[in-house]
Design an enzyme around this catalytic site. Structure first.
Site, mmCIF file in Angstrom:
data_model
loop_
_atom_site.group_PDB
_atom_site.id
_atom_site.type_symbol
_atom_site.label_atom_id
_atom_site.label_comp_id
_atom_site.label_asym_id
_atom_site.label_seq_id
_atom_site.Cartn_x
_atom_site.Cartn_y
_atom_site.Cartn_z
ATOM 1 N N ASP A 1 33.506 8.852 24.217
ATOM 2 C CA ASP A 1 32.389 8.211 24.914
ATOM 3 C C ASP A 1 32.445 8.524 26.409
ATOM 4 O O ASP A 1 31.575 8.120 27.172
ATOM 5 C CB ASP A 1 32.325 6.705 24.631
ATOM 6 C CG ASP A 1 33.577 5.979 25.059
ATOM 7 O OD1 ASP A 1 34.499 6.609 25.612
ATOM 8 O OD2 ASP A 1 33.641 4.748 24.837
ATOM 9 N N ASP B 1 33.956 8.868 18.720
ATOM 10 C CA ASP B 1 34.284 7.596 19.368
ATOM 11 C C ASP B 1 33.243 6.536 18.977
ATOM 12 O O ASP B 1 32.038 6.827 19.008
ATOM 13 C CB ASP B 1 34.194 7.796 20.888
ATOM 14 C CG ASP B 1 35.389 7.245 21.623
ATOM 15 O OD1 ASP B 1 36.207 6.551 21.002
ATOM 16 O OD2 ASP B 1 35.509 7.537 22.827
ATOM 17 N N LYS C 1 37.342 6.833 16.480
ATOM 18 C CA LYS C 1 38.280 6.188 17.408
ATOM 19 C C LYS C 1 37.673 4.876 17.877
ATOM 20 O O LYS C 1 36.459 4.788 18.072
ATOM 21 C CB LYS C 1 38.552 7.101 18.611
ATOM 22 C CG LYS C 1 39.497 6.470 19.636
ATOM 23 C CD LYS C 1 39.984 7.475 20.657
ATOM 24 C CE LYS C 1 39.045 7.688 21.815
ATOM 25 N NZ LYS C 1 38.708 6.485 22.607
ATOM 26 N N GLU D 1 38.657 1.276 20.524
ATOM 27 C CA GLU D 1 39.575 0.733 21.529
ATOM 28 C C GLU D 1 40.106 -0.628 21.102
ATOM 29 O O GLU D 1 39.414 -1.401 20.449
ATOM 30 C CB GLU D 1 38.844 0.602 22.877
ATOM 31 C CG GLU D 1 38.433 1.937 23.451
ATOM 32 C CD GLU D 1 37.803 1.842 24.850
ATOM 33 O OE1 GLU D 1 37.688 0.716 25.393
ATOM 34 O OE2 GLU D 1 37.422 2.888 25.387
ATOM 35 N N GLU E 1 46.363 5.545 27.158
ATOM 36 C CA GLU E 1 45.745 6.011 28.404
ATOM 37 C C GLU E 1 46.302 5.249 29.589
ATOM 38 O O GLU E 1 46.330 4.002 29.582
ATOM 39 C CB GLU E 1 44.217 5.834 28.313
ATOM 40 C CG GLU E 1 43.493 6.308 29.575
ATOM 41 C CD GLU E 1 41.987 6.486 29.399
ATOM 42 O OE1 GLU E 1 41.475 6.306 28.271
ATOM 43 O OE2 GLU E 1 41.325 6.811 30.405
HETATM 44 O O1 KIV Z 1 36.253 9.070 25.688
HETATM 45 C C1 KIV Z 1 37.240 9.791 25.892
HETATM 46 O O2 KIV Z 1 37.140 10.945 26.318
HETATM 47 C C2 KIV Z 1 38.539 9.222 25.614
HETATM 48 C C3 KIV Z 1 39.738 10.020 26.008
HETATM 49 C C4 KIV Z 1 39.985 9.875 27.455
HETATM 50 C C5 KIV Z 1 40.925 9.650 25.203
HETATM 51 O O3 KIV Z 1 38.633 8.158 25.120
#
Ligand code: KIV
Length: 293
Positions: A73, A112, A142, A144, A210
């Site tokens: 994202d 994401d 993915k 969070e 991160e």
């Molecule tokens: O959105 C993204 O690019 C990320 C990476 C920094 C891991 O979450």
């Protein structure tokens, strides 16, 4: 690409770079799977991940043998012109993830889940992740959060959708967290370690760390059997990720300390655009060899 150039299809199969050969099991004709990544950790092999937001760039990274591409994202800041990742929508994520999948034939593509597409609970998360899997064709998603996203992770994994978790600095929480190193101090470090184990127990296949102190990231990496993917988390993580616009030198302004710039594409593109403009204004482009009769 002009209307006459070749259709934007995945790059022809070329030799996979040495760094990724083991991950592909020596074969270059199939996509990397989440099982490959867990097996790589068992063998002590590190792997790279880059972000990608379009088919052309994704095809370049696929050709380079990068085994995992994240449609992050971060597209909000890096591709769509937003100030943060927060405004990114599921529609935007689905469209760009589909483009990245179309541009690749070997990389595992991870989509994401954008802010607001899974926080309501597991059912919302499953609905959103299902769109990314069915409409875009991603191989994993993915999200969070550790303990706060456990129920979501469990339901997705039970439903057959591989989940990569994301701890430490979680940019979707920028309004409460800000942009600063996470896990400093005993209490925060213990919480992060707890979150990491909870994500693994819930079935996550990998964990992004991160902006976490290198020592803590090393401890998390040793404690888990799933791979950790570091960004600003030191060298002991099992894998490393960078935002491609940062490492290619496309992003303008000051870079965070954890970014290594491997190319200077912004300067090259500015120069090329200026040269083209000057030649058009000066009448030196197009020439005879660019013309039809
Ligand atoms: O959105 C993204 O690019 C990320 C990476 C920094 C891991 O979450």
């Amino acid at each position: 690409m002009t209307q006459f150039s070749a259709a934007q299809t995945p790059a022809p199969q070329q030799a996979v770079s040495d760094s990724s050969k083991a991950l592909y099991g020596g074969k270059s004709n199939r996509r990397v799977t989440v099982r490959d990544l867990i097996a790589a950790k068992e063998r002590g092999e590190k792997w790279p991940m880059l972000t990608a937001y379009d088919a052309m760039t994704a095809s370049v990274f696929d050709e380079a043998g990068v085994p995992v591409l994240l449609v992050g994202d971060s597209m909000g800041n890096c591709h769509l012109g937003y100030d943060t990742t927060v405004p990114v929508t599921l529609d935007e994520m689905t469209m760009l993830s589909a483009a990245v999948v179309r541009g690749t034939s070997r990389a595992l593509v991870v989509g994401d889940l954008p802010f607001g597409s899974y926080q309501e609970g597991p059912v919302q998360a499953l609905r959103s992740a299902t769109r990314l899997v069915k409409e875009a064709g991603v191989g994993a998603v993915k999200l969070e959060g550790g303990e706060r996203s456990l129920a979501q992770t469990e339901l997705l994994v039970q439903s057959g959708i591989p989940v990569m978790s994301h701890l430490g600095l979680t940019p979707q929480s920028v309004n409460t967290m800000g942009y600063r190193v996470q896990g400093r101090g005993d209490e925060d470090a213990h919480r992060l370690l707890r979150d990491a184990k909870a994500a693994q127990d819930a079935g996550a296949f990998a964990l992004v760390l991160e902006l976490v102190p290198a020592e803590l990231a090393a401890e998390v990496s040793r404690s888990l059997h799933i791979p950790t993917v570091g960004i600003g988390a030191g060298p002991e993580c099992d894998a490393q990720v960078l935002v491609y616009t940062d490492m290619m030198g496309l992003t303008s302004g000051k870079m965070p300390r954890f970014v290594k710039q491997y190319a200077d594409l912004r300067a090259q593109m500015v120069r090329a655009a200026q040269e083209f403009s000057e030649e058009v204004v000066g009448g030196t482009f197009p020439r005879e060899e660019h013309s039809f009769h």
